[in-house]
Design an enzyme around this catalytic site. Sequence first.
Site, PDB file in Angstrom:
ATOM      1  N   GLY A   1      -7.226  -1.183 -10.907  1.00  0.00           N
ATOM      2  CA  GLY A   1      -8.293  -1.909 -10.214  1.00  0.00           C
ATOM      3  C   GLY A   1      -9.656  -1.619 -10.826  1.00  0.00           C
ATOM      4  O   GLY A   1     -10.502  -2.516 -10.952  1.00  0.00           O
TER       5      GLY A   1
ATOM      6  N   GLN B   1      -7.849  -3.757  -1.937  1.00  0.00           N
ATOM      7  CA  GLN B   1      -7.218  -3.371  -0.666  1.00  0.00           C
ATOM      8  C   GLN B   1      -6.685  -4.570   0.105  1.00  0.00           C
ATOM      9  O   GLN B   1      -5.940  -4.394   1.075  1.00  0.00           O
ATOM     10  CB  GLN B   1      -8.214  -2.593   0.215  1.00  0.00           C
ATOM     11  CG  GLN B   1      -8.603  -1.244  -0.326  1.00  0.00           C
ATOM     12  CD  GLN B   1      -7.450  -0.230  -0.344  1.00  0.00           C
ATOM     13  OE1 GLN B   1      -6.403  -0.426   0.277  1.00  0.00           O
ATOM     14  NE2 GLN B   1      -7.646   0.863  -1.064  1.00  0.00           N
TER      15      GLN B   1
ATOM     16  N   HIS C   1      -0.886  -0.078  -7.635  1.00  0.00           N
ATOM     17  CA  HIS C   1      -0.432   1.066  -6.833  1.00  0.00           C
ATOM     18  C   HIS C   1      -0.865   0.982  -5.373  1.00  0.00           C
ATOM     19  O   HIS C   1      -0.518   1.849  -4.577  1.00  0.00           O
ATOM     20  CB  HIS C   1      -0.851   2.392  -7.481  1.00  0.00           C
ATOM     21  CG  HIS C   1      -2.303   2.743  -7.393  1.00  0.00           C
ATOM     22  ND1 HIS C   1      -2.766   3.765  -6.593  1.00  0.00           N
ATOM     23  CD2 HIS C   1      -3.388   2.235  -8.013  1.00  0.00           C
ATOM     24  CE1 HIS C   1      -4.078   3.877  -6.743  1.00  0.00           C
ATOM     25  NE2 HIS C   1      -4.483   2.956  -7.599  1.00  0.00           N
TER      26      HIS C   1
ATOM     27  N   THR D   1      -1.352  -4.006 -26.454  1.00  0.00           N
ATOM     28  CA  THR D   1       0.036  -4.402 -26.197  1.00  0.00           C
ATOM     29  C   THR D   1       0.342  -4.248 -24.708  1.00  0.00           C
ATOM     30  O   THR D   1       0.042  -3.220 -24.106  1.00  0.00           O
ATOM     31  CB  THR D   1       0.996  -3.521 -27.035  1.00  0.00           C
ATOM     32  OG1 THR D   1       0.628  -3.687 -28.403  1.00  0.00           O
ATOM     33  CG2 THR D   1       2.448  -3.916 -26.830  1.00  0.00           C
TER      34      THR D   1
ATOM     35  N   CYS E   1     -16.399  16.246  -1.665  1.00  0.00           N
ATOM     36  CA  CYS E   1     -17.014  17.517  -2.023  1.00  0.00           C
ATOM     37  C   CYS E   1     -17.823  17.338  -3.303  1.00  0.00           C
ATOM     38  O   CYS E   1     -17.263  17.135  -4.370  1.00  0.00           O
ATOM     39  CB  CYS E   1     -15.931  18.556  -2.221  1.00  0.00           C
ATOM     40  SG  CYS E   1     -16.599  20.202  -2.223  1.00  0.00           S
TER      41      CYS E   1
END
Length: 401
Positions: free
Chosen positions: A72, A179, A201, A237, A325
């Site tokens: 993405g 999303q 994913h 490729t 963090c």
Amino acid sequence: MKRVVYVDNNATTRVADEVVEEMVPYFKELYGNPSSMHTFGGQLYKRMERARGKVADIIGATPPEIIFTSCGTESDNAAIRGVLESYPKKRHIVTTRVEHPAVFNLCKYLARKGYELTEISVDNQGLLDLDELRAAIRDDTAIVSIMHANNETGVIFPVEEAGQIIKEKGAVFHCDAVQAVGKLPLDMSRSTIDLLSLSGHKLHAPKGVGALYIRRGVKFQPLIVGGHHEHSKRAGTENVPYIMGLGKACELANEYMKEEQGRVKCLRDKLEENILANISNSRLNGHKTLRLPNTTNISFEYIEGEAILLLLDEVGICASSGSACTSGALEPSHVLRAMGVPFTAAHGSVRFSLSRYNTEEEIDYIAKNIPPIIKRLKDISPYVKEIEELEQKAVSTANRG
Ligand code: PLP
């Protein structure tokens, strides 16, 4: 083995078994290069085109409008940079304050390189200010990049209304739908979107493959230059096994879309209602209904989201928090800050994002485990103690008065 209850599907999803099965032959027997002249490699070209067709189908596009990418983030970079390079005289970019870092940080980087950037605000429910969008677009605006659904809160933007405004003003419209694809029905044949990013994913294909939709006729310069792959729009490729997996995942997502809107949403609602009803000082972040069916983002005021995640992890529950963090300090997410969520609540936010693999039994398990975890953290929280003392003082002052 320790039990795992995975409710972090906006971060990544389990690869569907059917997707793995689809991919395996392309590692073992069908390992050729689709650009080869010989039949062994060349046959892959046709198969890859069938996968392209499936990706096109899930967003109502045509196969030549799809290029395969690695993720993405690459799709977002290719879209924004590809359009900017096509309009060298236009130096203005419009985006929102709540984009994923793939867009947010890219736009900030481009601003440092001399582009002008305008970021549109959202309200306290995470909804976009369309008047602000209208006012922001100028004659020299090259591209407007607006996400479809927010990865942290699941809030859905009215992209077609935004697109009408963008079209009236003559700018190019990129939509980060990473999303949204597979969770919401999309139809590019009736859309105002010019370019749309998606990622494998997030919809049960593997990490390392994505796609970019480029509407026919939209000016675009490739981000990756080299050979003539992907109609000279993305050199390199092609990753055939992963592309075949993405095709299968899109086909499955088309089938499961109703389940996402039905069963998955019911499970999400059950978890959300249970937490909000049973845990004091918990609050929902984001609009109640204009939201992805699988996502809930809840703040537990006065305690740290990271601490909640660690204790959830101890009982095998995988969720994520809205804090990141940075240099040793916990920074509340830019999304929650843009929504004006108070500091004490933004720090204690946890996102649960479900998938078709979650069961009711898992949701009950989470609902049972959360209250003692929150109680344990409240008991040791200096803020909660301080607030309770202040509340007691206020009550006794009122009683005396
Ligand atoms: N855009 C959104 C809205 C996302 O949620 C993500 C990933 O979380 C991305 C872009 C980046 O996708 P990828 O991880 O495939 O690079």
